[in-house]
Write a protein that holds these residues in place. Structure first.
Motif, PDB file in Angstrom:
ATOM      1  N   THR A  53       0.829  -1.209   0.000  1.00 60.59           N
ATOM      2  CA  THR A  53       0.000   0.000   0.000  1.00 60.59           C
ATOM      3  C   THR A  53       0.864   1.260   0.000  1.00 60.59           C
ATOM      4  O   THR A  53       0.625   2.194  -0.781  1.00 60.59           O
ATOM      5  N   LEU A  54       1.877   1.296   0.864  1.00 59.52           N
ATOM      6  CA  LEU A  54       2.765   2.459   0.931  1.00 59.52           C
ATOM      7  C   LEU A  54       3.519   2.676  -0.376  1.00 59.52           C
ATOM      8  O   LEU A  54       3.611   3.807  -0.876  1.00 59.52           O
ATOM      9  N   LEU A  55       4.064   1.595  -0.921  1.00 62.35           N
ATOM     10  CA  LEU A  55       4.844   1.724  -2.158  1.00 62.35           C
ATOM     11  C   LEU A  55       3.954   2.089  -3.340  1.00 62.35           C
ATOM     12  O   LEU A  55       4.342   2.896  -4.188  1.00 62.35           O
ATOM     13  N   ARG A  56       2.774   1.519  -3.420  1.00 65.84           N
ATOM     14  CA  ARG A  56       1.849   1.883  -4.503  1.00 65.84           C
ATOM     15  C   ARG A  56       1.465   3.362  -4.438  1.00 65.84           C
ATOM     16  O   ARG A  56       1.407   4.041  -5.448  1.00 65.84           O
ATOM     17  N   ARG A  57       1.198   3.849  -3.242  1.00 70.89           N
ATOM     18  CA  ARG A  57       0.858   5.268  -3.089  1.00 70.89           C
ATOM     19  C   ARG A  57       2.039   6.130  -3.577  1.00 70.89           C
ATOM     20  O   ARG A  57       1.857   7.084  -4.322  1.00 70.89           O
ATOM     21  N   PHE A  58       3.250   5.792  -3.143  1.00 72.82           N
ATOM     22  CA  PHE A  58       4.453   6.516  -3.549  1.00 72.82           C
ATOM     23  C   PHE A  58       4.628   6.476  -5.073  1.00 72.82           C
ATOM     24  O   PHE A  58       4.819   7.511  -5.712  1.00 72.82           O
ATOM     25  N   LEU A  59       4.555   5.291  -5.651  1.00 68.55           N
ATOM     26  CA  LEU A  59       4.781   5.133  -7.087  1.00 68.55           C
ATOM     27  C   LEU A  59       3.671   5.753  -7.929  1.00 68.55           C
ATOM     28  O   LEU A  59       3.917   6.268  -9.018  1.00 68.55           O
ATOM     29  N   SER A  60       2.450   5.732  -7.447  1.00 72.19           N
ATOM     30  CA  SER A  60       1.331   6.299  -8.204  1.00 72.19           C
ATOM     31  C   SER A  60       1.414   7.822  -8.288  1.00 72.19           C
ATOM     32  O   SER A  60       0.777   8.433  -9.144  1.00 72.19           O
ATOM     33  N   HIS A  61       2.224   8.422  -7.429  1.00 72.69           N
ATOM     34  CA  HIS A  61       2.439   9.870  -7.476  1.00 72.69           C
ATOM     35  C   HIS A  61       3.778  10.194  -8.131  1.00 72.69           C
ATOM     36  O   HIS A  61       4.415  11.196  -7.806  1.00 72.69           O
ATOM     37  N   HIS A  62       4.204   9.326  -9.042  1.00 75.42           N
ATOM     38  CA  HIS A  62       5.405   9.519  -9.872  1.00 75.42           C
ATOM     39  C   HIS A  62       6.721   9.402  -9.110  1.00 75.42           C
ATOM     40  O   HIS A  62       7.731   9.975  -9.512  1.00 75.42           O
ATOM     41  N   GLY A  63       6.718   8.659  -8.003  1.00 74.40           N
ATOM     42  CA  GLY A  63       7.957   8.392  -7.291  1.00 74.40           C
ATOM     43  C   GLY A  63       8.803   7.388  -8.046  1.00 74.40           C
ATOM     44  O   GLY A  63       8.322   6.664  -8.924  1.00 74.40           O
ATOM     45  N   LYS A  64      10.088   7.359  -7.720  1.00 76.53           N
ATOM     46  CA  LYS A  64      11.026   6.424  -8.358  1.00 76.53           C
ATOM     47  C   LYS A  64      11.721   5.618  -7.265  1.00 76.53           C
ATOM     48  O   LYS A  64      12.250   6.191  -6.315  1.00 76.53           O
ATOM     49  N   LEU A  65      11.709   4.293  -7.422  1.00 76.63           N
ATOM     50  CA  LEU A  65      12.315   3.372  -6.461  1.00 76.63           C
ATOM     51  C   LEU A  65      13.542   2.724  -7.076  1.00 76.63           C
ATOM     52  O   LEU A  65      13.467   2.142  -8.162  1.00 76.63           O
ATOM     53  N   GLU A  66      14.686   2.829  -6.380  1.00 75.74           N
ATOM     54  CA  GLU A  66      15.927   2.166  -6.783  1.00 75.74           C
ATOM     55  C   GLU A  66      16.318   1.238  -5.647  1.00 75.74           C
ATOM     56  O   GLU A  66      16.437   1.665  -4.497  1.00 75.74           O
ATOM     57  N   LEU A  67      16.514  -0.022  -5.978  1.00 77.94           N
ATOM     58  CA  LEU A  67      16.738  -1.065  -4.983  1.00 77.94           C
ATOM     59  C   LEU A  67      17.972  -1.863  -5.378  1.00 77.94           C
ATOM     60  O   LEU A  67      18.083  -2.267  -6.540  1.00 77.94           O
ATOM     61  N   VAL A  68      18.897  -2.066  -4.451  1.00 79.46           N
ATOM     62  CA  VAL A  68      20.110  -2.851  -4.715  1.00 79.46           C
ATOM     63  C   VAL A  68      20.240  -3.932  -3.651  1.00 79.46           C
ATOM     64  O   VAL A  68      20.082  -3.663  -2.463  1.00 79.46           O
TER      65      VAL A  68
END
Length: 163
Positions: A53-68
């Motif tokens: 839920t948190l990540l979808r909200r972030f991404l739906s508002h044009h956020g960018k996730l970088e994961l290593v």
């Protein structure tokens, strides 16, 4: 004279529940970027309903996730919601794997918008710290993330399945 600045907050933690609580708070504060590093993300609960839920909200508002990570096995096997998230937001999520020369790195951190950070000092332990509203506290971890990112290869992609 009114002040628009927000005061820096520092919260120490040493339990799994406290780490996850601070991680959720950090992610909920993100608006533009989330940069995450952990050897395997096994304690992050990226496949949980709450994190989804948190990540979808972030991404739906044009956020960018970088994961290593050193390995994506945990996410592939135990986080089907994260796999769906990756499919739904493949344009906004990039998952990378470290080069063999970086496999000795053992810290763990999440930086949101270059001003909030949650970090565990060693990925085998739960002791760590969250710092909110402090760009100076994120500078060194962001430089570290950039250096790690420069030595990564593509990792998890939309449609990837565990073997």
């Amino acid at each position: 004279m009114p002040s628009d600045s927000v005061e820096k907050r520092v919260i120490s933690f040493d339990t799994r529940a406290a780490f996850q609580e601070q991680l959720r708070e950090c992610i909920s504060k993100a608006q533009i970027t989330l940069r995450m590093f952990d050897p395997n993300f096994s304690l992050w609960e990226l496949g949980s309903t709450q994190m989804d839920t948190l990540l979808r909200r972030f991404l739906s508002h044009h956020g960018k996730l970088e994961l290593v990570a050193h390995t994506n096995a945990e996410l592939e096997r135990h986080a089907p919601r994260f796999a769906r998230l990756l499919t739904d937001y493949s344009h906004a999520i990039e998952c990378r794997l470290t080069a063999p020369s970086l496999k000795l790195l053992t810290d763990s951190f999440c930086v949101a918008d270059e001003r909030h950070i949650v970090r565990r000092f060693h990925s085998d332990h739960l002791r760590g710290q969250a710092v909110y509203d402090s760009e100076p506290d994120t500078q060194v971890p962001l430089e570290r993330f950039s250096a790690i990112w420069a030595e990564t290869v593509p990792g998890l992609h939309a449609g990837t399945t565990g073997l």
